[in-house]
Design a protein around this motif. Structure first.
Motif, PDB file in Angstrom:
ATOM      1  N   ARG A 241      11.315  -0.726  -1.878  1.00 45.03           N
ATOM      2  CA  ARG A 241      10.215  -1.345  -0.997  1.00 45.03           C
ATOM      3  C   ARG A 241       9.070  -0.876  -1.397  1.00 45.03           C
ATOM      4  N   ALA A 242       8.566  -1.816  -2.276  1.00 45.80           N
ATOM      5  CA  ALA A 242       7.254  -1.287  -2.897  1.00 45.80           C
ATOM      6  C   ALA A 242       6.032  -1.216  -1.957  1.00 45.80           C
ATOM      7  N   GLY A 243       5.929  -1.916  -0.958  1.00 42.81           N
ATOM      8  CA  GLY A 243       5.013  -1.686   0.037  1.00 42.81           C
ATOM      9  C   GLY A 243       5.032  -0.257   0.788  1.00 42.81           C
ATOM     10  N   ARG A 244       6.260   0.074   1.215  1.00 38.93           N
ATOM     11  CA  ARG A 244       6.369   1.350   1.875  1.00 38.93           C
ATOM     12  C   ARG A 244       5.919   2.592   0.780  1.00 38.93           C
ATOM     13  N   ILE A 245       6.401   2.242  -0.436  1.00 43.65           N
ATOM     14  CA  ILE A 245       6.055   3.319  -1.321  1.00 43.65           C
ATOM     15  C   ILE A 245       4.664   3.464  -1.575  1.00 43.65           C
ATOM     16  N   LYS A 246       3.736   2.608  -1.690  1.00 48.43           N
ATOM     17  CA  LYS A 246       2.341   2.504  -1.819  1.00 48.43           C
ATOM     18  C   LYS A 246       1.641   2.916  -0.424  1.00 48.43           C
ATOM     19  N   ILE A 247       2.031   2.531   0.726  1.00 56.14           N
ATOM     20  CA  ILE A 247       1.512   3.172   1.758  1.00 56.14           C
ATOM     21  C   ILE A 247       1.723   4.607   2.117  1.00 56.14           C
ATOM     22  N   GLY A 248       2.719   5.029   1.841  1.00 52.17           N
ATOM     23  CA  GLY A 248       3.263   6.273   1.776  1.00 52.17           C
ATOM     24  C   GLY A 248       2.416   7.191   0.754  1.00 52.17           C
ATOM     25  N   ASN A 249       2.179   6.738  -0.276  1.00 52.81           N
ATOM     26  CA  ASN A 249       1.282   7.444  -1.047  1.00 52.81           C
ATOM     27  C   ASN A 249      -0.231   7.447  -0.585  1.00 52.81           C
ATOM     28  N   PHE A 250      -0.747   6.619  -0.094  1.00 53.04           N
ATOM     29  CA  PHE A 250      -1.883   6.508   0.456  1.00 53.04           C
ATOM     30  C   PHE A 250      -2.097   7.635   1.644  1.00 53.04           C
ATOM     31  N   MET A 251      -0.894   7.491   2.508  1.00 52.56           N
ATOM     32  CA  MET A 251      -1.010   8.501   3.537  1.00 52.56           C
ATOM     33  C   MET A 251      -1.106   9.948   2.960  1.00 52.56           C
ATOM     34  N   ILE A 252      -0.210  10.197   1.772  1.00 51.83           N
ATOM     35  CA  ILE A 252      -0.181  11.681   1.397  1.00 51.83           C
ATOM     36  C   ILE A 252      -1.630  11.965   0.675  1.00 51.83           C
ATOM     37  N   ALA A 253      -2.042  11.078  -0.147  1.00 53.81           N
ATOM     38  CA  ALA A 253      -3.448  11.276  -0.425  1.00 53.81           C
ATOM     39  C   ALA A 253      -4.404  11.554   0.589  1.00 53.81           C
TER      40      ALA A 253
END
Length: 358
Positions: A241-253
């Motif tokens: 689930r690429a979208g979830r991975i990218k959004i999650g990494n934005f939130m982590i940053a």
């Protein structure tokens, strides 16, 4: 998608340990297949190897050039300078590896302490609730960046450039462009734990770097982050689930940017509109990630390398001050280091694809 089995070695079908010739002393002396050579090869195979050597070499040079370099107070200064960049670099590495970037983490670091100040001094929040609200602010900014990038299909460079100016405007407007005092309820033991104590920055940086190193190298989240950045279509076809991975990494940053801002506020006992360094903290984190071996094209990177990159930058700034060199050449060296790191990353990536490196 990068070959995640790079570290595995294929053994010949007829490889019988009993049939292998014993290592001779001459072979051992030449390196042969002895333990020293295996240790050397394992060390050189790691992306962090080169930046670790640079960090140690810089430390040795500045220690020989100035007696003050290895003093306790100067070590505290270096740790406090390197820690915010190392912490934010963890989030930047995850984003870069997944094929995205965040230009707003620096101003999030400026906004978060103000949110804590407003919550505690104006809105009557308890101390810990005010700190959590500050961290949540960074998380929400990251969520917004991820939503616009992933769902609305806006390139992350444009998305986060817009959020950079948006958050900057919020900080300057709500604060009147004036600094504020750290709220009294948190400027005590909590403040010491969160940045006021000498080694608090270093302790938090080590814990965060260790956590995200494990997350990146030992969990499915890290594997999927690499897959998304290395081959987005292949990852999606494999069920990631690429979208979830990218959004999650934005939130982590965003969360890490907010936490770095809180650390700096407690260290200087002041909340300033420019406390997070604006673009300075962001560029420091990106530079640290790149110098540490993370590819801007996505698909590969290292959390530990990013932390070591932040250490190298802190050593350079501190060492130049101690030996009396103008700060201006620092940017020349920084630009050269980034270019050399990128060239090395591209070259080594080609060698790995060609099977010429382990």
């Amino acid at each position: 998608m990068p070959d995640i089995g790079d570290d595995l070695r294929e053994q010949p079908a007829d490889a019988d340990p009993a049939a292998r010739p014993a290592a001779t002393p001459e072979g051992a002396a030449r390196g042969g297949n002895g333990p020293l050579r295996r240790i050397r090869d394992e060390f050189l195979r790691r992306r962090e190897a080169s930046v670790l050597v640079v960090a140690l070499a810089l430390g040795a040079y500045f220690a020989s050039a100035s007696e003050a370099f290895l003093t306790r107070d100067n070590m505290v200064n270096i740790s406090q300078a390197a820690a915010p960049g190392a912490i934010v670099a963890c989030g930047i590495v995850l984003l870069l590896v997944s094929g995205e970037i965040d230009l707003s983490v620096g101003v999030v670091a400026a906004l978060a302490p103000f949110m804590m100040h407003y919550a505690i001094d104006y809105w009557g929040f308890p101390a810990l609730a005010g700190i959590l609200l500050a961290l949540l602010t960074g998380t929400l900014v990251g969520l917004g960046n991820g939503f616009v990038t992933v769902v609305l299909k806006v390139p992350s460079f444009v998305t986060t450039l817009g959020s950079f100016y948006l958050v900057t405007g919020i900080v300057l407007t709500t604060s009147g462009a004036y600094p504020a005092e750290v709220p009294g309820p948190v400027d005590n033991a909590i403040g010491r734990w969160l940045g006021a104590a000498d080694w608090a920055h270093l302790a938090w940086a080590l814990v965060i770097v260790a956590f995200f190193h494990v997350l990146f190298t030992r969990t499915r989240w890290g594997l999927h982050t690499i897959a998304v950045g290395g081959n987005l279509l292949g990852a999606q076809e494999a069920g990631v689930r690429a979208g979830r991975i990218k959004i999650g990494n934005f939130m982590i940053a965003g969360t890490l940017g907010a936490f770095a801002g809180l650390l700096e506020a407690f260290r200087v006992h002041t909340i300033d509109p420019n406390l997070g360094g604006g673009t300075g903290l962001m560029f420091t984190a990106v530079s640290a990630a790149v110098i540490g071996g993370t590819a801007l094209a996505g698909g590969s990177g290292t959390i530990v390398g990013g932390a070591l990159g932040a250490l190298v930058l802190a050593e350079l700034q501190n060492g130049f001050n101690l030996i009396g060199i103008s700060a201006n050449p620092y940017f020349v060296i920084l630009g050269g280091a980034i270019l050399l790191a990128m060239i090395a990353n591209v070259y080594l990536s080609r060698l790995r694809r060609a099977g010429k490196t382990r």
